[in-house]
Design an enzyme around this catalytic site. Structure first.
Site, mmCIF file in Angstrom:
data_model
loop_
_atom_site.group_PDB
_atom_site.id
_atom_site.type_symbol
_atom_site.label_atom_id
_atom_site.label_comp_id
_atom_site.label_asym_id
_atom_site.label_seq_id
_atom_site.Cartn_x
_atom_site.Cartn_y
_atom_site.Cartn_z
ATOM 1 C CB SER A 1 0.097 -7.779 4.541
ATOM 2 O OG SER A 1 0.748 -7.845 3.299
ATOM 3 C CD GLU B 1 5.404 -2.347 6.502
ATOM 4 O OE1 GLU B 1 5.413 -3.497 6.028
ATOM 5 O OE2 GLU B 1 4.659 -2.000 7.441
#
Length: 547
Positions: A221, A337
């Protein structure tokens, strides 16, 4: 009394000495190691046979006049500095429900790293993994159990986790800050902290059994975005031997980073909303007060900018021109995601609602988008919307990063899709408030109790690749989960050691250059990326450039 011989590493870069002390205290031996600034004392865990050094300072505390300045190297110290406990995590709000810290508190004094090594004096120096935590650049900490380096160290990899400044402390840009800097820019202090940490590792890791010429950087991330930034920046690209990116990059559109002027203007607006007249006045606020005041004004999100220093020009431009570390790359994304609800909102998963949502998002290109994200029934609407949400969030930008590295690095690139859903929560955690999509929404009283299970949500892979499933007590891990973790981690270990994830006992991982990626689940397979390429060529066009 136990006699421990002193190991003298005259053949290593720094010629430093590691000294194991004489006291034995149950589970751990105390030990001392020389660094370039002074001695530190860590621990040896007999149960894992791994040496640990926690809370190792790599720069001066960025407080007072050093707030919003590039990190400054530590002064040498006398005596022995204890590095047996995690230091404070960067000052932050309790934003994400999936974060579990072992650090004692938050503080602006947070520029520390942690080291795990199973062999301080190997015959051949071990590869080094430097892992940058995620958290949207506003939260996170290297002490989280999911990043623990024990398992990697047991597999012959010296592992390091790094803290860096977050939020307004890590990214505030302002004309006054730019005027006082030597490069006439500001912001990106978080990235400069990461560079300082890499320099510390380069200069000192040989004392921990690591190879300073084989530093692999990884992250998930915001950590993956950091890895992409470090790979591109002229300040750091020569410090690394390979990169691993899990879900995210700073490229994909010209909007991924702000211009310096735009970032400075945002800083002016922040001070105005806080009722502050100058940077000097802002520096007088305590970190806690500044955090509280920005929180009340909802001034918590900040973006990297083109600061004339870490980024001399836009990172996308640098990448397109081939300015990057010429090193092997392993990267990929998870299948969920983003949630299909991020496209449909509260509306039902009908074909009509899906078409209307896409038309609203892409009024000039909705027909092309629908053709590449097709749907015909409820299930396929959810699948297509989930794919679109995931691409809009991080999957597209991760692929664009890999595409340009493949074109210009001259090194191999390997790409994955991780699809395995987490198992159900254990009964002890049925009433907890997990953050949606793996921790990327703020916790509120309305946060759903049950996490998504349509696929692998954002951040779900971390415990698997780091070998840390057992440290996460939230989920009821099964034999399948441990088997997946073993395979996934072995791929990562092979890449860290050799630059290629392939191992004889595992299915072949194809190269990105062959327009294929590996799909990791209970069964491992490969798939063509032809559809992805078409989708991302369209997204690039929408974002104003040609792939």
């Amino acid at each position: 009394m136990i006699k421990i011989r002193i190991i003298n590493w005259l053949n290593l870069n720094l010629g430093l000495m590691a000294m194991l002390c004489f006291s034995v205290n149950g589970a751990a031996l105390n030990l001392q190691i020389d660094t370039d600034k002074g001695k530190i004392a860590g621990l040896y865990e007999q149960s894992t046979q791994v040496y640990q050094f926690k809370g190792v300072p790599f720069a001066k505390p960025p407080v007072g006049d050093l707030r919003w300045k590039p990190p400054v190297a530590m002064d040498p110290w006398q005596g022995v500095k204890s590095t047996k406990e995690f230091a404070s995590r960067p000052i932050q709000l309790p934003i994400f429900g999936d974060m579990n810290f072992r650090s004692p508190s938050t503080s602006e004094d947070s520029l520390y790293l942690n080291i795990w090594s199973a062999n301080l004096a190997p015959e051949t120096p071990q590869p080094v993994l430097v892992y940058f935590h995620g958290g949207g650049f506003i939260a996170g900490d290297g002490s989280e159990p999911r990043y623990d380096g024990t398992s990697m160290a047991q597999n012959g990899i010296v592992t390091v986790t790094v803290n860096y400044r977050l939020g307004i402390f890590g990214f505030l840009a302002h004309p006054e800050l730019s005027a006082e800097s030597s490069y006439r820019g500001s912001g990106n202090y978080a990235f400069l902290d990461q560079v300082a940490a890499l320099l510390w590792v380069k200069n000192n890791i040989a004392s921990f059994g690591g190879d300073p010429q084989r530093i692999i950087i990884a992250g998930e991330s915001a950590g993956s975005m950091s890895v992409s930034a470090l790979m591109i920046s002229p300040l750091s690209k020569e410090l690394i031997a390979g990169v691993i990116g899990e879900s995210g990059s700073v490229v994909g559109s010209n909007l991924s980073t702000k211009s310096l002027k735009s970032a400075e203007q945002n800083g002016v607006e922040v001070l105005s909303k806080l009722g502050i007249n100058s940077i000097a006045e802002l520096r007088k606020l305590s970190g806690t007060e500044l955090l509280e005041r920005t929180s009340k004004q909802n001034l918590i999100w900040y973006r990297p900018n083109i600061d004339n220093h870490f980024f001399p020009v836009a990172p996308l431009t640098l990448l397109q021109q081939g300015h990057m570390a010429k090193v092997p790359m392993l990267a990929g994304v998870n299948s969920e995601e983003g949630s299909f609800k991020q496209i449909l909102g509260d509306k039902a998963a009908t074909l009509e609602n899906y078409h209307n949502a896409v038309k609203q998002l892409y009024p000039e290109h909705f027909q092309q988008v629908l053709a590449l994200y097709p749907a015909s029934d409820i299930q396929s609407v959810m699948d297509a919307a989930q794919d679109l949400a995931s691409d809009r969030f991080l999957s597209y930008s991760t692929w664009v990063w890999a595409e340009y590295v493949q074109r210009h690095s001259g090194k191999d690139v390997f790409y994955y899709l991780y699809t395995h859903p987490r198992p159900p929560m254990t009964s002890d955690f049925d009433d907890m408030e997990p953050a949606l999509a793996g921790g990327l929404v703020e916790k509120t009283k309305d946060t759903p109790i049950k996490p998504s299970s349509r696929g692998a949500v954002h951040s779900a892979e971390i415990e698997y690749v780091m070998g840390n499933l057992a440290s996460n007590k939230v989920f009821a891990w099964t034999a399948d989960d441990y088997a997946i973790s073993d395979n996934f981690q072995r791929y990562f270990i092979a890449f860290i050691k050799t630059g290629n994830p392939n191992r004889a006992e595992l299915p072949t991982w194809p190269k990105f250059a062959d327009n294929k990626r590996i799909v990791i689940d209970k069964n491992i397979s490969e798939e063509a990326m032809s559809l992805l390429r078409k989708r991302y060529e369209l997204m690039a066009k929408i974002n104003g450039f040609e792939l």
